[in-house]
Design a protein around this motif. Structure first.
Motif, short mmCIF file in Angstrom:
data_model
loop_
_atom_site.label_atom_id
_atom_site.label_comp_id
_atom_site.label_asym_id
_atom_site.label_seq_id
_atom_site.Cartn_x
_atom_site.Cartn_y
_atom_site.Cartn_z
N TYR B 287 23.18 22.86 32.73
CA TYR B 287 24.03 21.68 32.61
C TYR B 287 24.43 21.15 33.98
CZ TYR B 287 24.41 22.64 27.61
OH TYR B 287 24.13 22.84 26.28
N LEU B 290 22.09 18.65 35.36
CA LEU B 290 22.29 17.33 34.76
C LEU B 290 23.47 16.63 35.41
CD1 LEU B 290 21.75 18.25 30.99
CD2 LEU B 290 20.07 17.52 32.69
N LEU B 295 24.32 12.61 35.43
CA LEU B 295 24.48 12.35 34.00
C LEU B 295 25.92 12.65 33.61
CD1 LEU B 295 21.13 13.80 32.65
CD2 LEU B 295 21.71 11.45 33.25
N PRO B 296 26.53 11.77 32.82
CA PRO B 296 27.97 11.89 32.59
C PRO B 296 28.34 13.16 31.82
CG PRO B 296 27.04 10.01 31.40
CD PRO B 296 25.95 10.58 32.21
N ARG B 297 29.52 13.66 32.15
CA ARG B 297 30.01 14.88 31.52
C ARG B 297 30.14 14.71 30.01
NH1 ARG B 297 33.07 19.18 33.96
NH2 ARG B 297 33.07 18.06 35.91
N ARG B 299 28.30 13.25 27.98
CA ARG B 299 27.04 13.47 27.28
C ARG B 299 26.86 14.95 26.93
NH1 ARG B 299 23.89 9.52 25.02
NH2 ARG B 299 23.85 7.68 26.35
N ILE B 300 27.23 15.80 27.88
CA ILE B 300 27.11 17.24 27.64
C ILE B 300 28.14 17.65 26.59
CG2 ILE B 300 27.17 19.51 28.72
CD1 ILE B 300 26.48 18.03 31.36
N LEU B 303 26.87 16.77 23.33
CA LEU B 303 25.83 17.71 22.93
C LEU B 303 26.45 18.95 22.29
CD1 LEU B 303 22.72 18.18 23.15
CD2 LEU B 303 23.17 19.42 25.25
#
Ligand SMILES: Nc1ncnc2c1ncn2[C@@H]1O[C@H](COP(=O)(O)OP(=O)(O)OP(=O)(O)O)[C@@H](O)[C@H]1O
Ligand SMILES: [Mg+2]
Lengths: 239, 376
Positions: B287, B290, B295-297, B299-300, B303
């Protein structure tokens, strides 16, 4: 090669860790200029501060003092969110390990970056990912999970993931140290091609076999930076 | 599927995530079956109301539940009859007494005396015309088949026992009237009056009424209530629910079951959130790359939440067939478990909420995702 101009200008970067007796200065008053279209190497003994310097240049680690101008922006004057957006738009990274998600195949890794990082339509995302896999020579491995890829293939997926958003700045920390030279060479060639297509590539390495591919070489010793002419360095390495 | 990274992660780590799915399924089954048992049990208390034809029940003012009625003057019958929309009114007895087993000893039983004509309002629909004919004989009673043991009987029909000195004879058996408080004993009004000597001839416990047109029922109830505040006037459906709710709150089984359900939910919550938390911390480096790439937090985070959603869904999907199967099994051995659609829907909602909350709790692991950690 494209007309060289400074994409990253670092001035008097310093960073130390710990406090009191245990305080170590990792990087001291480092200044450098990195140009678009060039691949620069950052070399030096273990513990000399290469990773620390790379992290400060790329917006991952805040320096104690000094300034980083990346593409004209003062990186450490930005807010955290601005810096994150800057990284999203402009920066690619690869590290010693590929750090791929075990559950996702090669193609997923490339598509994910575009899906999560851009507003491209899905068809475009799919096309770009397929093109990148072909470029990496991984077209026939697109649906394999990382556990079924060789070390070199994994590292190429990691490069593809960083390259697919077409970054202007590319940072690599010992990307070849876990690979044999056959695979390492492929990775280095990819990075050099990226640079020669206009990106600014900074590569931290111990490996003297990479020297012939470099446009510029910096040496760190105890946190102090010195620039060395590529030819001279090669001679040094050969001796 | 190609874009559902969360599902791919779950499938790839299915061994890791299985306990979470099972924990969620376990909570869902426990909630559904427990409340199903409760509903089934409570349904027994109101079954004499639910299986009778009466539209309106009249009892002593403030009667909370069918078995807590008191004698009322039979003369109130005329009050009800006086309403022009009312077609029929009749009396009804429901009271406990002692059943002396032929084998010795006695047991509390619940005597239900009602009129027996085909159109009668109080007799439960389970009484067949044949039984009703036989019940007109003095001392004839009908009981539930599964209560024979409790009543000290062997095969039922033809056997005799005593209720406070009066001989009673079994003339028929019904099914599905197993009671929690004391076996139901169905009989005619005449028999009931003899077995329940505390009632004067001019007293009844309830008055049951039917209107010519069902649509008039609310208006009649409204009018009777206004005219006679000393009478409880209830639509049969309301009386049924009131009776069930009374036992739900009074017996505190509801509270006990609610607490166990809460406990099951907590177990599901802790296991699921810990599993997700551990899964994220095991993938911190992945992570972090990413994050380094910008990539924005969230998004994780999304997920992780998507994973919790799928875990919840898988848990619920496993649990529903299990709950239904358990209910069938319980039914086969005589314990009624009701699983109405709203209970299943409620279970799904609560369980899914718990799964999502687990995901939210696991999100605290994201603060450990630091790109700078990749450099070491
Ligand atoms: N987070 C940290 N906390 C404390 N000390 C640190 C930290 N990061 C780096 N250092 C110290 O700073 C110095 C430079 O570390 P750095 O990782 O930059 O070296 P390097 O040149 O990348 O070494 P290597 O070739 O082994 O990767 C070392 O002495 C190291 O111990
Ligand atoms: Mg290093």
């Amino acid at each position: 090669m494209t007309e060289a101009k400074a994409a990253i200008i670092a001035r008097n970067l310093s960073r130390s860790f710990g406090s009191g007796e245990e305080r170590t200065t990792a990087v001291q008053e480092a200044s450098l200029e990195l140009r678009a279209g060039e691949m620069s190497l950052l070399m030096g003994p273990s513990g000399s501060g290469k990773t620390t310097l790379l992290a400060m240049l790329s917006g991952l680690l805040r320096p104690d003092s000094g300034q980083v101008l990346a593409l004209g922006c003062d990186l450490w004057r930005m807010s955290d969110e601005e810096r994150e957006r800057f990284r999203l738009r402009h920066c690619g990274f690869i590290f010693q390990g590929a750090n791929l998600m075990p559950a996702l195949n090669a193609r997923d890794h490339l598509e994910m970056v575009l899906r999560w990082g851009t507003r491209l339509p899905w068809t475009e995302v799919k096309r770009k990912a397929a093109d990148m896999l072909a470029l990496l020579g991984l077209a026939h491995k697109a649906t394999l999970l990382p556990e079924h890829l060789s070390g070199g293939e994994k590292q190429r997926v990691a490069i593809g993931r960083a390259l697919i958003k077409q970054p202007d700045l590319f940072f690599a920390d010992e990307p070849t140290s876990a690979l044999d030279w056959e695979h390492g060479k492929q990775v280095v060639e990819l990075l050099r091609d990226t640079a020669h297509h206009g990106a600014t590539v900074v590569l931290v390495t111990h490996d003297y076999r990479i020297l012939p591919y470099a446009d510029r070489i910096y040496r760190l010793e105890d946190g102090r930076l010195s620039s060395v002419d590529a030819m001279a360095q090669m001679a040094l390495g050969a001796s | 599927m190609r874009r559902l990274y969360s599902l791919k992660i779950l499938w790839h780590g299915r061994n890791r995530f299985l306990p979470a799915v099972l924990a969620v399924a376990f909570s869902a089954v426990l909630i559904a079956v427990q409340f199903g048992v409760l509903l089934g049990t409570l349904a027994v208390t109101s079954r004499p109301i639910d299986h009778a034809q009466a539209q309106i029940w009249v009892g002593i003012g403030g009667v909370p539940s069918i078995e807590l009625g008191h004698p009322i003057p039979e003369a109130w019958l005329y009050r009800v009859q006086a309403e022009p929309e009312v077609e029929d009114v009749e009396d009804y007895l429901y009271e406990f007494n002692y059943w002396h087993k032929p084998t010795g000893g006695s047991v509390h039983c619940c005597i239900i005396g009602a009129r027996l004509e085909d159109s009668a309002l109080g007799a439960v629909s389970d009484l067949t015309p044949e039984m009703r004919t036989r019940l007109t004989e003095p001392g004839a009673v009908v009981v539930d088949e599964t209560e024979l043991d409790r009543l000290g009987l062997h095969h039922g029909i033809g056997e005799t026992a005593e209720v406070i000195g009066h001989k009673v004879r079994i003339v028929g058996l019904v099914h599905g009237f197993k009671s929690i408080w004391g076996p139901y004993v169905f009989c005619s009004m005449q028999t009931a009056r003899r077995l329940l000597f505390q009632y004067q001839p001019n007293q009844t416990q309830y008055l049951l009424a039917r209107c010519r047109h069902k649509a008039d029922v609310p208006a009649v109830i409204e009018r009777l209530r206004r005219k006679y505040p000393e009478m409880a006037v209830l639509a049969h459906h309301d009386f049924s629910i009131q009776t069930r709710l009374y036992w739900l709150t009074r017996t505190r089984v509801g509270i006990a079951l609610g607490l166990t359900a809460l406990l099951a939910l907590l177990v599901g919550l802790v296991i699921t959130s810990q599993t997700l938390y551990a899964a994220v911390t095991a993938s911190l480096r992945e992570y972090a790359v990413l994050r380094a790439l910008g990539l924005p937090r969230w998004r994780i985070g999304a997920l992780v939440l998507a994973q919790s959603f799928w875990i919840g869904l898988a848990g619920v999907a496993t649990s529903l067939p299990m709950a239904v199967a358990l209910a069938r099994l319980a039914g086969a051995i005589g314990a009624e478990v009701l699983l109405p659609a709203w209970l299943l829907a409620g279970t799904i909602t609560v369980t899914m909420t718990i799964a999502i909350v687990s995901g939210l709790l696991a999100l605290r692991s994201l603060r450990l995702v630091e790109p700078a950690n990749l450099l070491r």
